[in-house]
Design a protein around this motif. Sequence first.
Motif, PDB file in Angstrom:
ATOM      1  N   TRP A 181       8.847 -12.984   0.326  1.00  0.00           N
ATOM      2  CA  TRP A 181       7.645 -12.229   0.685  1.00  0.00           C
ATOM      3  C   TRP A 181       7.028 -11.564  -0.544  1.00  0.00           C
ATOM      4  N   ARG A 182       7.855 -11.004  -1.406  1.00  0.00           N
ATOM      5  CA  ARG A 182       7.315 -10.362  -2.610  1.00  0.00           C
ATOM      6  C   ARG A 182       6.493 -11.338  -3.431  1.00  0.00           C
ATOM      7  N   MET A 183       7.029 -12.528  -3.644  1.00  0.00           N
ATOM      8  CA  MET A 183       6.343 -13.504  -4.476  1.00  0.00           C
ATOM      9  C   MET A 183       5.058 -14.000  -3.806  1.00  0.00           C
ATOM     10  N   ARG A 184       5.088 -14.194  -2.507  1.00  0.00           N
ATOM     11  CA  ARG A 184       3.898 -14.693  -1.806  1.00  0.00           C
ATOM     12  C   ARG A 184       2.821 -13.623  -1.730  1.00  0.00           C
ATOM     13  N   ILE A 194      -0.051  -3.648  -3.484  1.00  0.00           N
ATOM     14  CA  ILE A 194       1.096  -2.994  -2.848  1.00  0.00           C
ATOM     15  C   ILE A 194       1.265  -1.601  -3.434  1.00  0.00           C
ATOM     16  N   ARG A 195       1.299  -0.606  -2.577  1.00  0.00           N
ATOM     17  CA  ARG A 195       1.491   0.784  -3.000  1.00  0.00           C
ATOM     18  C   ARG A 195       2.770   1.321  -2.371  1.00  0.00           C
ATOM     19  N   GLU A 229      11.006   0.580  -1.468  1.00  0.00           N
ATOM     20  CA  GLU A 229      11.316  -0.835  -1.344  1.00  0.00           C
ATOM     21  C   GLU A 229      10.686  -1.389  -0.078  1.00  0.00           C
ATOM     22  N   ILE A 230      10.377  -2.684  -0.091  1.00  0.00           N
ATOM     23  CA  ILE A 230       9.871  -3.336   1.104  1.00  0.00           C
ATOM     24  C   ILE A 230      11.044  -3.813   1.961  1.00  0.00           C
ATOM     25  N   GLY A 231      10.754  -4.129   3.204  1.00  0.00           N
ATOM     26  CA  GLY A 231      11.779  -4.782   4.020  1.00  0.00           C
ATOM     27  C   GLY A 231      12.085  -4.127   5.340  1.00  0.00           C
ATOM     28  N   GLY A 232      11.992  -2.789   5.418  1.00  0.00           N
ATOM     29  CA  GLY A 232      12.265  -2.121   6.681  1.00  0.00           C
ATOM     30  C   GLY A 232      13.634  -2.465   7.249  1.00  0.00           C
ATOM     31  N   GLY A 280       7.719  -3.405   6.604  1.00  0.00           N
ATOM     32  CA  GLY A 280       8.780  -4.141   7.263  1.00  0.00           C
ATOM     33  C   GLY A 280       8.309  -5.562   7.513  1.00  0.00           C
ATOM     34  N   PRO A 281       9.084  -6.367   8.242  1.00  0.00           N
ATOM     35  CA  PRO A 281       8.681  -7.764   8.463  1.00  0.00           C
ATOM     36  C   PRO A 281       7.288  -7.917   9.058  1.00  0.00           C
TER      37      PRO A 281
END
Length: 692
Positions: A444-447, A455-456, A420-423, A395-396
């Motif tokens: 966030w994904r790109m950074r 990332i798992r 997926e990321i993000g929460g 999450g964030p």
Amino acid sequence: MPTPLPHPTGPRTYPALLSPLDLGRFEVRNRIVMGSMHVGLEDRPADAKKLAAYLGERARGGAGLIVTGGFSPDRTGRLTPRGAQATDRALRAHRMVTREVHEADGRILLQLLHAGRYAFHPLGASAGRARSRLSPFRARRLTRRGVGRTVDHFAEAARRAVDAGYDGVEIMGSEGYLLNQFLAPTTNRRRDRWGRGAEGRRAMPLAIARAVREAIGEDALLSYRISLLDLVPGGQTWDETAALASGLTERGVDVLSTGIGWHEARVPTIVTSVPRAAFVEQTARLREHVEVPVVASNRIHDPEVAEQVLTDGHADLISMARPLLADPHLPAKLADGRAPQVVACISCNQACLDKVFEGERASCLVNPRAGHETELVLRPVTQRRARKVAVVGAGPAGLEAALSAAERGHVVTLFEAGEEIGGQLRLAAHIPGKEDYAQALRSWRMRLAAAGVGIRLGTRPAADDLLGFHDVIVATGVVPRVIDLPVDGGPQVISYADLLEGRAEPGERVAIIGAGGIGVDVAEYLTSPRPSPTLETARWTTHWGVVEADEEHRGGVTTRPPGSADDGRLAREVHLLQRKETRIGAGLGRTTGWVHRTELRHAGVIHHRGVTYRRIDADGLHLIEDGAEHTLAVDTVVVCAGQVSANDLADEVRAARQGRTPRVHVIGGADVAAELDAERAIRQAVEVAAGL
């Protein structure tokens, strides 16, 4: 998934945005202006060092021109009793501010702002004796001599600013402050030379422009922030604005920076539900009318949108205040080909403008270092001192913890149980008007990729899997609270997560249990027009009643309520319920809450306060309200009754390590679930990463 926002097509290069521009007095290195934004570091000379660090980082990040927060020319015009004023003492301390910016090859203007009737103290003065909804104090009417003194005070303050090393000044004539109050007939009913018709109403701004130009000399830049749409009944017409613009340039104004809407306007202008570049046509119209450079503003937070605005000839420069709060290195990243790594501003206002209006120091939800550059420092570590760090939960809080730790030089692995990321932020991106939240996740994904974070996804590590790390940061977030309510058939009962993820389909009559931020979001999700007006500027302006500013519609706004046109709003009966007796939505942000409450009101959402829930059965939701028992005959009940922390993993790791490493840190919702405070969660993530 949230509906993707349209982007201008074309390669990710920015030739227009990054090209230099000769402003007459000097040249700026690109078309990116950090527009004025008060952060709370302006008010005390003792904070000049912090202000220098804050603005200096934006100059080092490549901003072409920086405009400070507003400084009053005199005591009367201060925003607050101890608000910023351009005194000799204050501006002597600002030599370190201008030096910091100039050493980074930047240019900087001091903004002069007189609050007028927005002053939050008893000394306020305006065109007439009046009180605004933004202040409990009634402003006195400036006498004719008082107007003349105010003109002189502007000139004296401007001279002091140039003496302190500023490259010029900007006069604030927008957003409903003093000069805007003199310009609008709704607030200026004077019968002397400073009123009595449109020419008299613009006499004071023009007198100030002339006096300031004479005071700062020929080498300094003079910018004027001009209101293109007041968005209040009884505001200016376009013809009056155009006449003002001509008069300003005749009196030596070099740049016209555009502003939209008074602070008390009932049309949103900068929140995330406003379409991108929603008001740029007004800027283009002004640019055709004058021969000086024009700055476009308001919801131009995406570099691709900014590039398109310039390429289409709608403006000469772009104001990106909040985007440079979010990422001080935005211009440098564009120049270096790292545009996908720009920290995305989501225009949430939670940590910036909401803080300012509460009298607190501003920062940024996605960049908690903003305004705290000297206090929250991410120092690089050597390879020998790098630690192996596991972050559990994407999450964030988890995303920012992983990123900040990796950028310091630590070796970071990010685990996420989902695919997926993000929460909770990913859920919020499903709400109409919050589509830009998905852009933050892309950033966030790109950074994370650029920082080398492993990332798992789809992985829920056990405690034993984490014992090989030096530090484990538990950011596993929250789970929706399960309500203790007897259910015996009847309506389907679903969580807000099931609804927003599409795992459950709501019926035509819905009760929402819980009216906090998530409950309000769900109510909007269930009733908002489809497609979202945020994605189509023409539909959005119709939705909010924005029209041509003429004699019939002064200020450029109609008096009909938002959404009263046939705009595709979903015809659904929605009940929003809370246990508290307070107004629904009372805890929402100062600058955004009124927008949500307005949308709910005109969607016909039915509010229930001070309720006690009894049971759910075939007849519906049974409750007690105003001392009497009622039954809501609904077919769906959405539970938004809060969250509980999901932090069992922290205890499991502590038990498994048996006194050895890893160190365990719990952050974000896993630490405190109350109110889902993303600002607190992200700040906590950076603080933990800084301490590794």
